[in-house]
Design a protein around this motif. Sequence first.
Motif, PDB file in Angstrom:
ATOM      1  N   ASP A   1      17.842 108.915  -5.589  1.00  0.00           N
ATOM      2  CA  ASP A   1      17.199 110.045  -4.912  1.00  0.00           C
ATOM      3  C   ASP A   1      17.533 109.956  -3.423  1.00  0.00           C
ATOM      4  N   GLY A   2      18.583 110.645  -3.041  1.00  0.00           N
ATOM      5  CA  GLY A   2      18.996 110.651  -1.643  1.00  0.00           C
ATOM      6  C   GLY A   2      19.569 109.341  -1.165  1.00  0.00           C
ATOM      7  N   PRO A   3      20.635 108.822  -1.787  1.00  0.00           N
ATOM      8  CA  PRO A   3      21.242 107.580  -1.282  1.00  0.00           C
ATOM      9  C   PRO A   3      21.826 107.804   0.106  1.00  0.00           C
ATOM     10  N   SER A   4      21.395 106.987   1.056  1.00  0.00           N
ATOM     11  CA  SER A   4      21.800 107.210   2.451  1.00  0.00           C
ATOM     12  C   SER A   4      22.784 106.176   2.963  1.00  0.00           C
ATOM     13  N   GLY A   5      22.854 105.005   2.322  1.00  0.00           N
ATOM     14  CA  GLY A   5      23.758 103.963   2.776  1.00  0.00           C
ATOM     15  C   GLY A   5      24.391 103.242   1.610  1.00  0.00           C
ATOM     16  N   VAL A   6      25.635 102.801   1.785  1.00  0.00           N
ATOM     17  CA  VAL A   6      26.312 102.049   0.741  1.00  0.00           C
ATOM     18  C   VAL A   6      27.193 100.998   1.396  1.00  0.00           C
ATOM     19  N   VAL A   7      27.242  99.808   0.789  1.00  0.00           N
ATOM     20  CA  VAL A   7      28.049  98.711   1.310  1.00  0.00           C
ATOM     21  C   VAL A   7      28.541  97.884   0.128  1.00  0.00           C
ATOM     22  N   VAL A   8      29.631  97.145   0.305  1.00  0.00           N
ATOM     23  CA  VAL A   8      30.192  96.344  -0.776  1.00  0.00           C
ATOM     24  C   VAL A   8      30.335  94.905  -0.311  1.00  0.00           C
ATOM     25  N   ASP A   9      30.052  93.944  -1.224  1.00  0.00           N
ATOM     26  CA  ASP A   9      30.221  92.541  -0.859  1.00  0.00           C
ATOM     27  C   ASP A   9      31.580  92.024  -1.330  1.00  0.00           C
ATOM     28  N   THR A  10      31.860  90.758  -1.075  1.00  0.00           N
ATOM     29  CA  THR A  10      33.175  90.195  -1.376  1.00  0.00           C
ATOM     30  C   THR A  10      33.423  90.069  -2.879  1.00  0.00           C
ATOM     31  N   SER A  11      32.366  90.155  -3.685  1.00  0.00           N
ATOM     32  CA  SER A  11      32.514  90.079  -5.139  1.00  0.00           C
ATOM     33  C   SER A  11      32.628  91.446  -5.792  1.00  0.00           C
ATOM     34  N   GLY A  12      32.559  92.494  -4.999  1.00  0.00           N
ATOM     35  CA  GLY A  12      32.674  93.841  -5.538  1.00  0.00           C
ATOM     36  C   GLY A  12      31.360  94.479  -5.910  1.00  0.00           C
ATOM     37  N   ASN A  13      30.230  93.821  -5.621  1.00  0.00           N
ATOM     38  CA  ASN A  13      28.931  94.448  -5.860  1.00  0.00           C
ATOM     39  C   ASN A  13      28.649  95.472  -4.769  1.00  0.00           C
ATOM     40  N   LEU A  14      28.141  96.627  -5.174  1.00  0.00           N
ATOM     41  CA  LEU A  14      27.725  97.641  -4.218  1.00  0.00           C
ATOM     42  C   LEU A  14      26.220  97.550  -4.014  1.00  0.00           C
ATOM     43  N   TYR A  15      25.778  97.774  -2.782  1.00  0.00           N
ATOM     44  CA  TYR A  15      24.352  97.857  -2.468  1.00  0.00           C
ATOM     45  C   TYR A  15      24.095  99.225  -1.870  1.00  0.00           C
ATOM     46  N   VAL A  16      23.030  99.858  -2.323  1.00  0.00           N
ATOM     47  CA  VAL A  16      22.735 101.238  -1.938  1.00  0.00           C
ATOM     48  C   VAL A  16      21.343 101.320  -1.336  1.00  0.00           C
ATOM     49  N   ALA A  17      21.254 101.906  -0.144  1.00  0.00           N
ATOM     50  CA  ALA A  17      19.948 102.245   0.418  1.00  0.00           C
ATOM     51  C   ALA A  17      19.526 103.563  -0.213  1.00  0.00           C
ATOM     52  N   ASP A  18      18.616 103.475  -1.185  1.00  0.00           N
ATOM     53  CA  ASP A  18      18.173 104.640  -1.950  1.00  0.00           C
ATOM     54  C   ASP A  18      16.945 105.204  -1.227  1.00  0.00           C
ATOM     55  N   GLN A  19      17.210 106.058  -0.255  1.00  0.00           N
ATOM     56  CA  GLN A  19      16.210 106.394   0.747  1.00  0.00           C
ATOM     57  C   GLN A  19      14.916 106.967   0.172  1.00  0.00           C
ATOM     58  N   ASN A  20      15.016 108.011  -0.612  1.00  0.00           N
ATOM     59  CA  ASN A  20      13.801 108.676  -1.075  1.00  0.00           C
ATOM     60  C   ASN A  20      13.088 107.901  -2.180  1.00  0.00           C
ATOM     61  N   ASN A  21      13.786 106.963  -2.813  1.00  0.00           N
ATOM     62  CA  ASN A  21      13.134 106.049  -3.748  1.00  0.00           C
ATOM     63  C   ASN A  21      12.587 104.815  -3.039  1.00  0.00           C
ATOM     64  N   ARG A  22      12.877 104.692  -1.750  1.00  0.00           N
ATOM     65  CA  ARG A  22      12.331 103.626  -0.904  1.00  0.00           C
ATOM     66  C   ARG A  22      12.671 102.235  -1.439  1.00  0.00           C
ATOM     67  N   CYS A  23      13.929 102.072  -1.815  1.00  0.00           N
ATOM     68  CA  CYS A  23      14.333 100.777  -2.356  1.00  0.00           C
ATOM     69  C   CYS A  23      15.821 100.553  -2.126  1.00  0.00           C
ATOM     70  N   VAL A  24      16.253  99.321  -2.406  1.00  0.00           N
ATOM     71  CA  VAL A  24      17.662  98.950  -2.337  1.00  0.00           C
ATOM     72  C   VAL A  24      18.153  98.715  -3.754  1.00  0.00           C
ATOM     73  N   ARG A  25      19.229  99.374  -4.124  1.00  0.00           N
ATOM     74  CA  ARG A  25      19.787  99.251  -5.475  1.00  0.00           C
ATOM     75  C   ARG A  25      21.093  98.457  -5.414  1.00  0.00           C
ATOM     76  N   GLN A  26      21.438  97.865  -6.549  1.00  0.00           N
ATOM     77  CA  GLN A  26      22.688  97.119  -6.671  1.00  0.00           C
ATOM     78  C   GLN A  26      23.482  97.681  -7.834  1.00  0.00           C
ATOM     79  N   ILE A  27      24.803  97.827  -7.627  1.00  0.00           N
ATOM     80  CA  ILE A  27      25.700  98.252  -8.699  1.00  0.00           C
ATOM     81  C   ILE A  27      26.729  97.154  -8.889  1.00  0.00           C
ATOM     82  N   THR A  28      26.748  96.524 -10.042  1.00  0.00           N
ATOM     83  CA  THR A  28      27.681  95.426 -10.288  1.00  0.00           C
ATOM     84  C   THR A  28      29.061  95.979 -10.641  1.00  0.00           C
TER      85      THR A  28
END
Length: 408
Positions: free
Chosen positions: A270-297
């Motif tokens: 719900d309104g992802p506002s930020g995305v970043v990737v680590d050295t292992s290829g995992n994505l982290y998402v600032a899921d703004q309107n859900n007020r949480c941080v999500r991970q995509i493997t």
Amino acid sequence: MTQHRPQDCSSHNVAQPTDPKEPLGLKRRHFMGTALALDAAALLAACNGGGVGWSEGDIAGAGSASGSGSGSGSVSPPNYPCLVSTWAGTGANTPLTDGTGATATFNTPYGVVVDSSGQVYVADFANHAVRKISPQGVVSTLAGVGGVYGTDNGTGATAKFSNPTGVALDNSGHVYVADHANHAVRKITPQGVVSTLAGMSLKGYVDGSGGTAKFNAPSSVVVDSSGHVYVADYGNHLIRKISPAGVVSTLAGMRAAGYVDGTVGTAKFDGPSGVVVDTSGNLYVADQNNRCVRQITPAGVVSTLAGLRPVVSVYGTGTASKYTSPFGIAVDHSGQVYVSDSINCQICKISLGGVIGTLAGVFGFPGYLDGSGATARFSIPFGIDVDSSGQLYVADYGNNRIRKITPI
């Protein structure tokens, strides 16, 4: 197309774009609603004086993304010793001015990224420009013209953007820009030549190649080691992927706003506002309107790393923690994640053990003050990035400055 946007500002020194073509104009954005940011006066009023409560002791409300749950616990989130300083910006959102450190001006900076040599790139939102800060603190304009927005490609000042919100770098030094109000992803070569990688000036949702693809107010971009670009497609509630050949596909999400963990084809944001990737290829998402941080493997599984849907902010462990408004996100080489909790005016850190603690800022009290992390103040911090030595750079949107956080 080139147009001039007024440089007036509100009583809180935040520019007020008024262009009717812009679907998500600053005055029309709802911080926890359907769009990317709240009118600055309303946001500052919301967080001033600790308007949203929190506790570092008892934790309640841990549950799952697809259902609900309850529980309690007691944690003592760590504080991380650091010093906050101002890297660049006068604080005034006057017309774009290049210069050294505090002689340069920004107009509501949104996104930042730092390269391996210490050069910082800034998405200067209301100036419609991409700025560059040298390791010596000298600010220059890489591309775009202050106060002029448009869709033009070209070199340096001949190119135009419309409210850029995110910047990223690849291994060759190319800069990628989430051109928010143009609904496009742009690319800038090290020589300053701007082109449109994908998207067009009309919002929508279409996968495909280059100009045939459509986005809806992209807010953030990141590039992995193979040259794939990932886009937080804010208005479509999706994470999109652009191949090195320029082909756009949908990586995760279902367009309809929601909060569901699972495989990339069933998960919802719900309104992802930020995305970043680590050295292992995992994505982290600032899921703004859900007020949480999500991970995509890399295997395509979406989970909640930290935070839960309730409004209050509580920093603790994993899903027992809650953010009011996670906006910017960064990850260091060891896998520690940093989040800007914008409405609470704080920068937080998620340890490798999943414990969330305050890095810098006074909870719920916007302002401008350099000093120790515990006393420093920010005003609506948005984009963040971390360099190889662990120093963080923060786009301090409400203060029109770029701040620097140094661990001690």
